[in-house]
Motif scaffolding. Sequence first.
Motif, PDB file in Angstrom:
ATOM      1  N   LEU A   1      -6.236 -14.843  -7.913  1.00  0.00           N
ATOM      2  CA  LEU A   1      -4.872 -15.147  -8.267  1.00  0.00           C
ATOM      3  C   LEU A   1      -4.011 -14.121  -7.571  1.00  0.00           C
ATOM      4  CD1 LEU A   1      -5.807 -15.455 -11.960  1.00  0.00           C
ATOM      5  CD2 LEU A   1      -5.518 -17.321 -10.393  1.00  0.00           C
ATOM      6  N   LEU A   2      -3.052 -14.616  -6.904  1.00  0.00           N
ATOM      7  CA  LEU A   2      -2.401 -13.732  -5.958  1.00  0.00           C
ATOM      8  C   LEU A   2      -0.920 -13.671  -6.188  1.00  0.00           C
ATOM      9  CD1 LEU A   2      -4.536 -15.592  -3.577  1.00  0.00           C
ATOM     10  CD2 LEU A   2      -4.789 -13.160  -3.802  1.00  0.00           C
ATOM     11  N   VAL A   3      -0.404 -12.553  -5.851  1.00  0.00           N
ATOM     12  CA  VAL A   3       0.989 -12.325  -6.168  1.00  0.00           C
ATOM     13  C   VAL A   3       1.774 -11.928  -4.954  1.00  0.00           C
ATOM     14  CG1 VAL A   3       2.548 -10.843  -7.429  1.00  0.00           C
ATOM     15  CG2 VAL A   3       0.469 -11.645  -8.477  1.00  0.00           C
ATOM     16  N   GLY A   4       2.892 -12.537  -4.798  1.00  0.00           N
ATOM     17  CA  GLY A   4       3.871 -12.021  -3.853  1.00  0.00           C
ATOM     18  C   GLY A   4       4.890 -11.294  -4.679  1.00  0.00           C
ATOM     19  N   GLY A   5       5.198 -10.219  -4.379  1.00  0.00           N
ATOM     20  CA  GLY A   5       6.092  -9.192  -4.734  1.00  0.00           C
ATOM     21  C   GLY A   5       6.770  -9.115  -6.085  1.00  0.00           C
TER      22      GLY A   5
ATOM     23  N   VAL B   1      -1.760 -13.189 -10.917  1.00  0.00           N
ATOM     24  CA  VAL B   1      -1.069 -14.412 -10.579  1.00  0.00           C
ATOM     25  C   VAL B   1      -0.176 -14.149  -9.379  1.00  0.00           C
ATOM     26  CG1 VAL B   1      -1.058 -15.291 -12.910  1.00  0.00           C
ATOM     27  CG2 VAL B   1       0.807 -13.843 -12.109  1.00  0.00           C
ATOM     28  N   SER B   2       0.318 -15.191  -8.842  1.00  0.00           N
ATOM     29  CA  SER B   2       1.132 -15.043  -7.661  1.00  0.00           C
ATOM     30  C   SER B   2       2.536 -15.543  -7.880  1.00  0.00           C
ATOM     31  CB  SER B   2       0.505 -15.805  -6.505  1.00  0.00           C
ATOM     32  OG  SER B   2       1.324 -15.666  -5.382  1.00  0.00           O
ATOM     33  N   ALA B   3       3.458 -14.682  -7.624  1.00  0.00           N
ATOM     34  CA  ALA B   3       4.839 -15.125  -7.496  1.00  0.00           C
ATOM     35  C   ALA B   3       5.045 -15.434  -6.021  1.00  0.00           C
ATOM     36  CB  ALA B   3       5.785 -14.026  -7.936  1.00  0.00           C
ATOM     37  N   PRO B   4       6.092 -16.163  -5.711  1.00  0.00           N
ATOM     38  CA  PRO B   4       6.375 -16.376  -4.294  1.00  0.00           C
ATOM     39  C   PRO B   4       6.641 -15.041  -3.602  1.00  0.00           C
ATOM     40  CG  PRO B   4       7.728 -17.796  -5.686  1.00  0.00           C
ATOM     41  CD  PRO B   4       7.059 -16.802  -6.590  1.00  0.00           C
TER      42      PRO B   4
ATOM     43  N   ARG C   1      -6.057 -13.259   2.946  1.00  0.00           N
ATOM     44  CA  ARG C   1      -5.850 -14.581   3.536  1.00  0.00           C
ATOM     45  C   ARG C   1      -4.599 -15.235   2.942  1.00  0.00           C
ATOM     46  NH1 ARG C   1     -11.092 -15.684   2.652  1.00  0.00           N
ATOM     47  NH2 ARG C   1     -11.832 -14.827   4.601  1.00  0.00           N
ATOM     48  N   HIS C   2      -4.479 -15.170   1.627  1.00  0.00           N
ATOM     49  CA  HIS C   2      -3.345 -15.781   0.926  1.00  0.00           C
ATOM     50  C   HIS C   2      -2.035 -15.059   1.285  1.00  0.00           C
ATOM     51  CE1 HIS C   2      -1.539 -17.707  -2.801  1.00  0.00           C
ATOM     52  NE2 HIS C   2      -0.751 -16.646  -2.696  1.00  0.00           N
ATOM     53  N   GLU C   3      -2.059 -13.744   1.243  1.00  0.00           N
ATOM     54  CA  GLU C   3      -0.814 -12.998   1.491  1.00  0.00           C
ATOM     55  C   GLU C   3      -0.377 -13.111   2.949  1.00  0.00           C
ATOM     56  OE1 GLU C   3       0.978 -11.936  -0.966  1.00  0.00           O
ATOM     57  OE2 GLU C   3      -0.551 -12.230  -2.507  1.00  0.00           O
ATOM     58  N   VAL C   4      -1.322 -13.178   3.879  1.00  0.00           N
ATOM     59  CA  VAL C   4      -0.933 -13.381   5.283  1.00  0.00           C
ATOM     60  C   VAL C   4      -0.258 -14.752   5.425  1.00  0.00           C
ATOM     61  CG1 VAL C   4      -1.828 -13.739   7.635  1.00  0.00           C
ATOM     62  CG2 VAL C   4      -2.571 -11.756   6.303  1.00  0.00           C
ATOM     63  N   GLY C   5      -0.724 -15.734   4.666  1.00  0.00           N
ATOM     64  CA  GLY C   5      -0.035 -17.033   4.653  1.00  0.00           C
ATOM     65  C   GLY C   5       1.421 -16.864   4.263  1.00  0.00           C
ATOM     66  N   HIS C   6       1.680 -16.064   3.232  1.00  0.00           N
ATOM     67  CA  HIS C   6       3.069 -15.787   2.830  1.00  0.00           C
ATOM     68  C   HIS C   6       3.812 -15.074   3.951  1.00  0.00           C
ATOM     69  CE1 HIS C   6       2.884 -17.216  -1.202  1.00  0.00           C
ATOM     70  NE2 HIS C   6       2.181 -16.225  -1.719  1.00  0.00           N
ATOM     71  N   ALA C   7       3.167 -14.068   4.538  1.00  0.00           N
ATOM     72  CA  ALA C   7       3.852 -13.259   5.557  1.00  0.00           C
ATOM     73  C   ALA C   7       4.238 -14.111   6.763  1.00  0.00           C
ATOM     74  CB  ALA C   7       2.969 -12.087   5.997  1.00  0.00           C
TER      75      ALA C   7
ATOM     76  N   GLY D   1       4.951 -20.761   1.445  1.00  0.00           N
ATOM     77  CA  GLY D   1       5.164 -20.555   0.009  1.00  0.00           C
ATOM     78  C   GLY D   1       3.916 -21.004  -0.731  1.00  0.00           C
ATOM     79  N   HIS D   2       4.126 -21.456  -1.936  1.00  0.00           N
ATOM     80  CA  HIS D   2       2.987 -21.863  -2.754  1.00  0.00           C
ATOM     81  C   HIS D   2       2.796 -23.378  -2.758  1.00  0.00           C
ATOM     82  CE1 HIS D   2       2.954 -17.897  -5.155  1.00  0.00           C
ATOM     83  NE2 HIS D   2       1.988 -17.901  -4.260  1.00  0.00           N
ATOM     84  N   ALA D   3       1.556 -23.769  -2.963  1.00  0.00           N
ATOM     85  CA  ALA D   3       1.204 -25.177  -3.126  1.00  0.00           C
ATOM     86  C   ALA D   3       0.888 -25.424  -4.605  1.00  0.00           C
ATOM     87  CB  ALA D   3      -0.016 -25.496  -2.266  1.00  0.00           C
TER      88      ALA D   3
HETATM   89 ZN   LIG Z   1       1.145 -16.161  -3.519  1.00  0.00          ZN
END
Ligand SMILES: [Zn+2]
Length: 279
Positions: free
Chosen positions: A15-19, A57-60, A231-237, A241-243
């Motif tokens: 579960l991944l989080v953006g910022g 968890v992941s925020a955008p 992998r997930h965070e590089v997608g954000h970078a 966004g999220h699916a």
């Molecule tokens: Zn995320």
Amino acid sequence: MAVRGEFVVLGFAVLLVGGVGAMAVQARQQGAARSATATPLAQHRDARDAQRPAAAVSAPPRDFVVTANRTLLELDGVPVRAIALPAPARDAEEVRRTLAARGGGTYIGEMLAQEDSMLVRWPDRTLTALRVWVQPHADVPGWSDGYPQVVRDVFPEWSVAGFPIRFLHVLDSATADLHIRFTRSLPGLQIGLTNRFRDEHGWIVAAEIILATGDQSGKPLPAGLISAIARHEVGHALGLGHASDPAMLMFPESRTTTITATDRATLHLLYSLPPGTVR
Ligand SMILES: [Zn+2]
């Protein structure tokens, strides 16, 4: 695959989080574009999975707007300034046509809904590669000298999507466009976060990713999980966004550790379009 096995055994949810906290970012500027929305998800997750050994968890990703030729932010002590990139050539009707024709097999529509109808992406970087710096060593429990390479290995996996960016891994953070650092743990349930710096047109001009090597109690995460977070965070970078589909790598609480065909198709479509607002 081995990574998946680890998840089963350890009961990890990827579960991944953006910022939530812009840790290294000194936001001396007037306008963070928006703040992260991790809290409701995090609380939800917390209540539902209180017994899990580690969850996040992941925020955008969090976007900061930088203004051309003005230094408003610092990243690892290096000023982030927009290089007065030209506005993208855009034909609103053409953008709508492309989205209608090719958006179906992607989650770009969901991204637009999350991002207030704004697409953000890097300018084409085929001639001058995008410079990526991965912190070579971090003083964290359970550190492995293999972690930086695990993170660098994520880039060719995304490149298969086909988009006009070449990556160059650099040793000097001062010259990097994308900074990736490790930390012992992140607040709350986060295990990764991404901050993007963009100009008023939606061109990403710099980004940083912070990867936790441990859960909130400081217990080291398995290398396979660190790879999945990267992998997930590089997608954000890169602009994703999220699916909403749990089968996607870019699902906020990713259950897969691999980039899917739909993740790649979404990135490919993003780089077929100019950045900016789609109405
Ligand atoms: Zn995320």
